[in-house]
Structure formats: C-alpha cells, structure tokens
Design a protein around this motif. Structure first.
Motif, PDB file in Angstrom:
ATOM      1  N   ILE A   1      -7.329   3.238   3.848  1.00 34.08           N
ATOM      2  CA  ILE A   1      -8.163   3.423   2.642  1.00 34.08           C
ATOM      3  C   ILE A   1      -8.545   2.052   2.072  1.00 34.08           C
ATOM      4  O   ILE A   1      -9.714   1.806   1.747  1.00 34.08           O
ATOM      5  CB  ILE A   1      -7.401   4.241   1.569  1.00 34.08           C
TER       6      ILE A   1
ATOM      7  N   LEU B   1     -12.396   0.700   1.726  1.00 35.31           N
ATOM      8  CA  LEU B   1     -13.014   0.328   0.441  1.00 35.31           C
ATOM      9  C   LEU B   1     -13.591  -1.087   0.531  1.00 35.31           C
ATOM     10  O   LEU B   1     -14.656  -1.369  -0.042  1.00 35.31           O
ATOM     11  CB  LEU B   1     -11.975   0.413  -0.688  1.00 35.31           C
TER      12      LEU B   1
ATOM     13  N   VAL C   1     -14.787   6.779  -0.806  1.00 33.23           N
ATOM     14  CA  VAL C   1     -13.757   6.900   0.234  1.00 33.23           C
ATOM     15  C   VAL C   1     -12.807   8.026  -0.157  1.00 33.23           C
ATOM     16  O   VAL C   1     -12.322   8.074  -1.296  1.00 33.23           O
ATOM     17  CB  VAL C   1     -12.978   5.576   0.407  1.00 33.23           C
ATOM     18  N   THR C   2     -12.574   8.935   0.785  1.00 31.52           N
ATOM     19  CA  THR C   2     -11.564   9.970   0.570  1.00 31.52           C
ATOM     20  C   THR C   2     -10.596   9.942   1.748  1.00 31.52           C
ATOM     21  O   THR C   2     -10.859   9.298   2.757  1.00 31.52           O
ATOM     22  CB  THR C   2     -12.187  11.364   0.404  1.00 31.52           C
TER      23      THR C   2
ATOM     24  N   TYR D   1     -12.456   5.749  -4.838  1.00 30.57           N
ATOM     25  CA  TYR D   1     -11.528   6.541  -4.020  1.00 30.57           C
ATOM     26  C   TYR D   1     -11.236   7.891  -4.679  1.00 30.57           C
ATOM     27  O   TYR D   1     -10.933   7.959  -5.872  1.00 30.57           O
ATOM     28  CB  TYR D   1     -10.220   5.767  -3.809  1.00 30.57           C
TER      29      TYR D   1
ATOM     30  N   LEU E   1      -9.700   1.375  -7.306  1.00 34.11           N
ATOM     31  CA  LEU E   1      -9.785   2.729  -6.748  1.00 34.11           C
ATOM     32  C   LEU E   1     -10.919   3.556  -7.345  1.00 34.11           C
ATOM     33  O   LEU E   1     -10.940   4.780  -7.194  1.00 34.11           O
ATOM     34  CB  LEU E   1      -8.439   3.453  -6.938  1.00 34.11           C
TER      35      LEU E   1
END
Lengths: 368, 368
Positions: free
Chosen positions: B86, B90, B98-99, B122, B119
């Motif tokens: 992750i 990013l 982003v997941t 995210y 984040l």
C-alpha cells in the motif's frame, strides 16, 4: 427421474420377515429400503401416528395377530430406551435375531449384561448414516448406500445371527464392518461425537454477537456449525452414553486449544509462531486423512464434463446420458458467468464411470 | 450453459483504469469481473509467471510505459506485505485511490500511520469471499456476488475515493458495508478466524487416530473440518495480524469447552446434565442466527420442482426453463432411488424466483 432406474428385481439376501421398532429416520429408511428389495417389513412405534406415517410412506405394514415370529427385529429407538426395548424384543420374539442401530454400542451391551439378559440372539449394530432432520418423513431408501455399518459380535454370536444382520446392511447398500463395542465407541467418539460438541460450542459463540458481525458469515462458518442445528435432546443422550471416549477427546482438544491460544497471545515467546504453524499444519494433514472428502459425492465417482456456454447444452448432455443408459446419481454445475465454458459434475456409480467417460468422449463431449 | 446468460452490456460504474497488484484468487477474480464489465484492468505480481497466467485467464493486461496513472489501485497481496505494498502504491501512483482486500484491517492501517504515510487516498476494504484453493487459476468473475464487501472509511476519506471503492464492489455484485477497522476485525475474528482455528484443531485430532476410526468419517466431520485444508502459512499471517480479537474468542471458547467437559465428566453433579443441554441448545440457537444457512444457495433463491421418476423428465424441465428465459445458477437433485418422485432444487436470482414458480406452474410443473 432422468437416468435413475429402479433397483434390480433380483432376490433379496434377507430371508424372512423383518420387524422394525421405532419408525424415525433410521427405522423408516431401513423399512423403505428393505421393502423395495422385496422383504416383508412390519413396523411399530410408541407413537401410533408415527407408525401410520411410516406405513403411508412405504416403510412397512403394521403387525397383525396372524404374523409369525419375525426372523429379525431391528430396534431403532432413541439411545436412552434402546437397552429396554432390546430386552423386551428378545422376550417378545424368542428365536428371532435382535439388532439395534443406536450410535453407542458399549452402554446398552453392559446394561443388558448387568441385568442378566441372555444376549445369544442379540447383535448390536450401527449404520453410520443420518440427516440433520429426523423423522419418518425424512426417510430415504438410499440413506445407507456406501456407508459403513458397524456390527458388534462376540464369541457367542451364532453365525446365522451375524449373517442376517450383515445381509440387511448389504441389502441396503451399506458396508458391514466388524468392531468390538469398545472400538466402535472410541471411533465414533472421535469422528462423530467430538465434531458435534465442537460445532455446538462454536455456534454458541454466535449468540452474544451483533447482527452486523453475524451478517458477515460465509461458507466456512456455515459448514463448521451446520450440525449444531441437530436435536440437543438426542445429543444429550448420545454423549451421556459415550462419556469416557468423548471426555478423553474433549480433554485432548482442550490441551491443543490452550497451547494455540497461549502461542497466539504471545507470538514473540520462543517457538510460539512455530507452534501456531504446526497446529494449523496438523489440521491440514488431519483433514487430508478423511476418505472421500469431496462433499456428498464420496459414494459415487464424479465425471466432469465441459459444456459450452450455449443454451440447451446441459439439456443435451442429460438426454445423451439417458440414451447411453448411464444413471446419474447427482449433478452439480460449476461455472463463472460470462466465461466461455462451464463444468457439469456428474456423480455415477463407480463401476460405470469408465464406460461413461468413454461413451461421452465418442459422442464428442469433453471430460476432465 | 443452459439458462446462463452473459452479464448485460450496460456502462460500468467504475470510471478510469484499475490496477491490481497481486494476481492471486482475489486479485485475478476482481480483474476478471471488472474486465467483463468493460473496465480497463492492468495486473502485476511479484511472480512474472503468475502475472502472465492472470493475463491469459482474462483478468487484465500488463501495464506499459504509456499507461497513465490508474484511477484505482487494488492491493491484493498476502497480509504480511499488505502495508508495504500500500505504501509503495501510494508513492508510485500519486493521485490514485488505493485500496486493499486483506482480511485484517486494523494492523495495516496502524502500521502505515506509525510510518507517517499520508493515507488521504487510502480506503481499506475486505470482500468476504474466497475459496479453499487459491491462485489465479481458481479465479471467478462471480466470486463476490451477493457477498458483503467491507469498506473502512474515516473522517478524512474523500467522498470520491469512497465512491470509487464502493463502485468496484457493486460492479462485482457485492454489497458494500461500512465498518471501522476495529469493528471489522472483531467481526471476522468471530465469523471467520475462530472457525478456522477450531476446524484446524479438530482436524488435528485425526492425526493420531487409527485408519478404521477415520474410515467411519461422515458428512458431519467433513463439513466441520473442510476449511482446515486451507494454506497454514496464509493463516499464520492472518491470525497474527488479528491477534487480540481472535485470542478473546478462543478464550471464551476455552471457558465453554472446560464447562462442557466438566459437566460430561461428572453428569451426576448438581446441574451437570442441564449445563450440557444448555450448551448444546445454545449452539442450535447460534447456528439459526446465520443468514442463508443452506449451503451455497445463499446468493440465490431456491425453487424445488417435483419430478416424476421417468427418463427425460429432468431434461424436459431444463429445456422448459431455457424456453422461459429463466437463468439457472445451480441445480441439485434430491431423490430416493426407487421412490416415485424426486426433487430438483434450482437456484435462481432472487428477483426471478416468483415469476419462475408461476411460469413453471402454468406449464404443469409442481413446485414446493
């Protein structure tokens, strides 16, 4: 139904009349199966309604004053009255062989021995078959097909008594397997009673949970808890009658559970991660020991046929199977919508599988 | 396949390119499903072989130097590298949402927060779907159909980021469900991780058992231990990442197991039989709380059609369903050989069930 034919009309291995006491799932299924093999079956039940329901269902007829002593009496009552009913059956039908189908074997044998009952004509047995829901209405003639049917003999068991009980098992498609009552009770303590308790305790953990959490349940939780839906009263009886083996299994499980929980609580302790991995790996190796672990198909061979994603293909396959005289015992579809191909998993009797693959191949079907 | 049609060609809810990192079962299934909805999907994997396999399978194409920043990056890697991947995603795709689809949600979130990663873009998520065997080869476009897809937002989550992740879930037929990471981890600790540990420990008890005992295994043992066959390494990671909730569940289970074992060991102690019965009954009530507990059919409505035991009847029914334009999603047969009637259990989408029953009735088929 397409591809499913009647049992053959050959003579039954079971000679003489069979009387079934207790017309629940097992008793009615035995009656249904034996009658279809041409055996004269009579049924009785403490509930006249249940007895008549079993008669309507085709599991047998009621006994009349004209009936002679049956060759075999099958006691298919709940476990807590099994010993009593066996004792009464031996007294009521002198000369008849008496068997029972209770899921524990040592407790009734010991109870009858303590009472001094002459057990010469008694042969305990236990067909390893059942369904989640009980009752005559759930009876199936093929309930016992390809399932083990444990028969408990001792040195005094007359050969003809043993042969008669094994003939019933064979006639119903089951596999007779001789065990001592002790060996039987230990084995079912592990493969049947332990999973029942574990499933119940696991499912019980769902009671205090929130609606949203339970709503996330997937197939894993459903499978691990399915049998927790069984009748608690019946299981209090079964577990109580097989206490020592079940307690031993539960204690071994407690030890493993404590070790696992301790390791997961403190994974940085020396060897903790290794213990977690070892216990999970042991589970994977354990489950691999279970024979025929692919769902209900363990009685049958499975043929996987590729099917194009065109309307009518499955219907055409089923028609073809009928033409080829291949009896289909079960069918499952596997496909990803939008994919070019799907699979039909067809269960057939093991002895016709090879021919079925060859015949289908000749007609242009692709099998896996 | 008969009665199964392609997904409709309407425009996708997902606008822009989707990049999937990790082409295992989940990543490849997401790619496969989105591509069938017309979404441009690219895939990558640490294993070039796995990436190419996923491409061949239709789960997407490889990224090229010409590709612009994707709208969405889906991280579908094993849990122990999820936070790292992750963070890299990013950094590599600034501006992209982003997941991830990891089965724990708090641990990666906390790890990234500790590292000071921004984040904003995210959104953690978790589709509650899987299969026993992993890998791109097991991918299914319909893996997520009617399954919950948990989405974890916080106050800083931009509306468009949340909307994009929920659009992917909806596009794949899943039901987006917002939860905090804490709520998610507690819930899956109960409904997924606890059953996994229990199944593994139960299956582990089979290792020391004799061949004859294991040979008596029936459907109950098979179901309660099936998921113990899953990959132990993956589960060491998952359980390690969700330690606190799983340990709490295991300790609660230990308490129940100890109480049950004590009561069964000494059933004549005051209240012992009552405690046994209560724990079994709690299990029966717990399992009744599970929604759609009838096997794989929970995504679908089941229509039970009575079929006469005549050759060709099932084929005729399937042809009829095709004529009526009713898409059959699954089919199971239930019959007792030799009985006059059988049942075909047909799974259809819930919205067509009522019409299917009416149409079949008009054409003379009896349904339950």
């Amino acid at each position: 139904m397409n591809g499913v034919t009647r049992p053959s009309a050959r003579a039954s291995r079971v000679h003489g009349q069979v009387h079934v006491i207790g017309a629940g799932l097992l008793g009615a299924s035995i009656g249904l199966g034996l009658r279809q093999r041409g055996v004269d079956v009579t049924v009785e039940d403490v509930s006249p309604t249940t007895a008549l329901l079993a008669v309507d269902y085709g599991a047998g007829r009621l006994r009349t004053a004209e009936d002679a002593t049956p060759a075999l009496v099958v006691v298919a009552t709940p476990p807590d009255v099994t010993a009593d009913v066996i004792e009464r059956a031996l007294a009521a039908f002198p000369g008849a062989v008496v068997t029972d189908v209770a899921s524990v074997k040592l407790a009734p044998f010991e109870a009858l021995t303590r009472r001094g009952v002459d057990l010469t004509n008694y042969v305990g047995s236990h067909p390893m078959a059942g369904r989640e829901r009980g009752g005559a209405i759930m009876a199936r003639a093929d309930l016992f097909a390809a399932r083990p049917w444990i028969v408990c003999r001792d040195e005094e068991t007359p050969a003809n008594a043993l042969a008669l009980v094994e003939a019933v098992a064979l006639e119903l498609g089951a596999m007779p397997l001789e065990m001592t009552p002790e060996e039987h009770d230990q084995a079912v303590g592990l493969v049947s009673h332990l999973p029942q308790v574990v499933a119940s305790l696991l499912a019980g953990r769902l009671l205090p949970a929130g609606e949203r959490a339970v709503g996330l349940a997937g197939q894993g939780l459903r499978d691990t808890t399915r049998i927790a839906g069984s009748d608690p009263e019946l299981w209090v009886q079964i577990l109580g009658a097989n206490r020592a083996p079940v307690v031993a299994e539960l204690e071994a499980l407690q030890t493993d559970l404590a070790a696992f929980t301790a390791a997961l609580s403190d994974p940085d302790a020396p060897g903790a991660r290794r213990r977690i991995a070892d216990l999970l790996a042991a589970g994977a190796r354990g489950v691999a020991r279970i024979p025929g672990k692919h769902g209900t198909s363990e009685r049958f061979a499975t043929i996987t046929v590729l099917i194009d994603d065109r309307p009518g293909q499955l219907g055409a396959l089923l028609t073809e199977l009928g033409d080829l005289g291949i009896n289909m015992e079960d069918l499952r579809l596997e496909h990803s919508p939008g994919a070019q191909i799907g699979f039909a998993e067809i269960a057939v009797l093991p002895e016709v599988a090879e021919r079925a693959v060859a015949d289908l191949g000749e007609r242009g079907w692709r099998t896996l």
